[in-house]
Design a protein around this motif. Structure first.
Motif, PDB file in Angstrom:
ATOM      1  N   LEU A 151       0.827  -1.204   0.000  1.00 53.10           N
ATOM      2  CA  LEU A 151       0.000   0.000   0.000  1.00 53.10           C
ATOM      3  C   LEU A 151       0.865   1.260   0.000  1.00 53.10           C
ATOM      4  O   LEU A 151       0.534   2.249  -0.667  1.00 53.10           O
ATOM      5  CB  LEU A 151      -0.924  -0.004   1.221  1.00 53.10           C
ATOM      6  CG  LEU A 151      -1.858   1.201   1.398  1.00 53.10           C
ATOM      7  CD1 LEU A 151      -2.759   1.384   0.181  1.00 53.10           C
ATOM      8  CD2 LEU A 151      -2.694   1.030   2.669  1.00 53.10           C
ATOM      9  N   HIS A 152       1.971   1.214   0.711  1.00 52.97           N
ATOM     10  CA  HIS A 152       2.876   2.370   0.730  1.00 52.97           C
ATOM     11  C   HIS A 152       3.432   2.635  -0.663  1.00 52.97           C
ATOM     12  O   HIS A 152       3.586   3.795  -1.061  1.00 52.97           O
ATOM     13  CB  HIS A 152       4.027   2.126   1.712  1.00 52.97           C
ATOM     14  CG  HIS A 152       4.985   3.276   1.808  1.00 52.97           C
ATOM     15  ND1 HIS A 152       4.713   4.412   2.547  1.00 52.97           N
ATOM     16  CD2 HIS A 152       6.199   3.484   1.241  1.00 52.97           C
ATOM     17  CE1 HIS A 152       5.721   5.260   2.440  1.00 52.97           C
ATOM     18  NE2 HIS A 152       6.637   4.726   1.655  1.00 52.97           N
ATOM     19  N   GLN A 153       3.712   1.576  -1.395  1.00 54.58           N
ATOM     20  CA  GLN A 153       4.203   1.746  -2.763  1.00 54.58           C
ATOM     21  C   GLN A 153       3.121   2.355  -3.663  1.00 54.58           C
ATOM     22  O   GLN A 153       3.418   3.151  -4.558  1.00 54.58           O
ATOM     23  CB  GLN A 153       4.661   0.396  -3.333  1.00 54.58           C
ATOM     24  CG  GLN A 153       5.869  -0.190  -2.632  1.00 54.58           C
ATOM     25  CD  GLN A 153       7.095   0.701  -2.741  1.00 54.58           C
ATOM     26  OE1 GLN A 153       7.391   1.246  -3.802  1.00 54.58           O
ATOM     27  NE2 GLN A 153       7.797   0.857  -1.629  1.00 54.58           N
ATOM     28  N   LEU A 154       1.879   1.974  -3.428  1.00 52.44           N
ATOM     29  CA  LEU A 154       0.781   2.527  -4.222  1.00 52.44           C
ATOM     30  C   LEU A 154       0.546   4.001  -3.924  1.00 52.44           C
ATOM     31  O   LEU A 154       0.238   4.787  -4.825  1.00 52.44           O
ATOM     32  CB  LEU A 154      -0.518   1.759  -3.939  1.00 52.44           C
ATOM     33  CG  LEU A 154      -0.681   0.357  -4.509  1.00 52.44           C
ATOM     34  CD1 LEU A 154      -2.033  -0.205  -4.073  1.00 52.44           C
ATOM     35  CD2 LEU A 154      -0.579   0.358  -6.027  1.00 52.44           C
ATOM     36  N   ASP A 155       0.649   4.366  -2.656  1.00 58.53           N
ATOM     37  CA  ASP A 155       0.280   5.726  -2.228  1.00 58.53           C
ATOM     38  C   ASP A 155       1.157   6.118  -1.052  1.00 58.53           C
ATOM     39  O   ASP A 155       0.795   5.943   0.106  1.00 58.53           O
ATOM     40  CB  ASP A 155      -1.198   5.755  -1.839  1.00 58.53           C
ATOM     41  CG  ASP A 155      -1.679   7.169  -1.517  1.00 58.53           C
ATOM     42  OD1 ASP A 155      -0.893   8.113  -1.672  1.00 58.53           O
ATOM     43  OD2 ASP A 155      -2.841   7.310  -1.096  1.00 58.53           O
ATOM     44  N   GLU A 156       2.297   6.693  -1.360  1.00 53.99           N
ATOM     45  CA  GLU A 156       3.297   6.983  -0.325  1.00 53.99           C
ATOM     46  C   GLU A 156       2.858   8.092   0.619  1.00 53.99           C
ATOM     47  O   GLU A 156       3.104   8.042   1.824  1.00 53.99           O
ATOM     48  CB  GLU A 156       4.628   7.356  -0.982  1.00 53.99           C
ATOM     49  CG  GLU A 156       5.733   7.661   0.008  1.00 53.99           C
ATOM     50  CD  GLU A 156       7.048   7.989  -0.668  1.00 53.99           C
ATOM     51  OE1 GLU A 156       7.949   8.511   0.023  1.00 53.99           O
ATOM     52  OE2 GLU A 156       7.175   7.736  -1.876  1.00 53.99           O
TER      53      GLU A 156
END
Length: 236
Positions: A151-156
């Motif tokens: 999820l962090h990679q999708l929306d940092e």
């Protein structure tokens, strides 16, 4: 305007497939919502966003593909996860302070109000859990951690699912949040988010709640024993 057309526009409708009209008002009692109050916290809000995401996701799954819904659904789950992480951090910090560990409230407040990065929040929660509990509760469980990393990679920075354009790097100005059209297995994605959000909301918070209660009881018993022993010692 034609009278028949006016009558048609004003006529009460309750068609679940007509999204331009809301359902009929049920009753005065059922129309009241309770907001805020001294007891409201981030975990309460996390549950609201989680339930909103689940309602939308269930609708999407049952009724078929609707490309207008996935981005808002991603956002509901992401925000639920962020709020659950922040609530767990506050509770873990309170437990650490009870153990005598220095966790300055001002520093934690500053971190929580300025950081929206899932990876940074999860990393700090793992640090706190590691100082509070033995394995396996000394960190976020592996499946949930994998989802948080993804999820962090999708929306940092917590912006990707809120807007169509976001701030780019230095000198770039605004850039498209999703510059390339792509096909994704949204059903699989939303199930990952759903499971992770519930784990943080009910699983991790439940473990921390139980730890905090046991901790409070332990220190209360220690204080009670100390209060009993002190007068006896003073007699000598």
């Amino acid at each position: 305007m034609d009278d028949e057309l006016v009558d048609d526009v004003d006529a009460p409708m309750d068609d679940p497939n007509d999204l331009t009209r809301l359902p009929l008002r049920r009753s005065e009692w059922d129309s009241i919502a309770v907001l805020g109050g001294a007891e409201e916290d981030d975990l309460d809000l996390a549950l609201g966003y989680l339930e909103a995401g689940a309602i939308l996701a269930s609708h999407w799954i049952r009724t078929g593909a609707n490309d207008a819904l996935p981005v808002p659904i991603y956002y509901q789950y992401r925000h639920a996860i962020e709020l659950a992480l922040k609530w767990n951090l506050r509770l873990a910090a309170a437990c650490l302070r009870r153990d005598g560990v220095s966790v300055p409230p001002e520093e934690l407040d500053s971190f929580l109000t300025t950081s929206h990065a899932i990876a940074h929040l999860a990393d700090r929660l793992n640090q706190y859990l590691g100082r509070l509990m033995p394995p396996p509760n000394d960190r976020i469980d592996p499946a949930t951690q994998d989802t948080l990393d993804w999820l962090h990679q999708l929306d940092e920075k917590g912006q990707t699912f809120r807007y169509s354009t976001v701030k780019g790097g230095k000198g770039q100005g605004l850039v498209r949040a999703r510059p390339n059209q792509q096909r994704v297995d949204f059903d699989a994605d939303v199930r990952r988010l759903h499971d992770a959000a519930w784990m943080l909301y009910a699983g991790c918070s439940g473990v921390l709640d139980a730890h905090a209660e046991n901790q409070a009881e332990y220190y209360a018993e220690c204080d009670a024993e100390y209060d009993v022993e002190m007068p006896s010692a003073m007699d000598y």
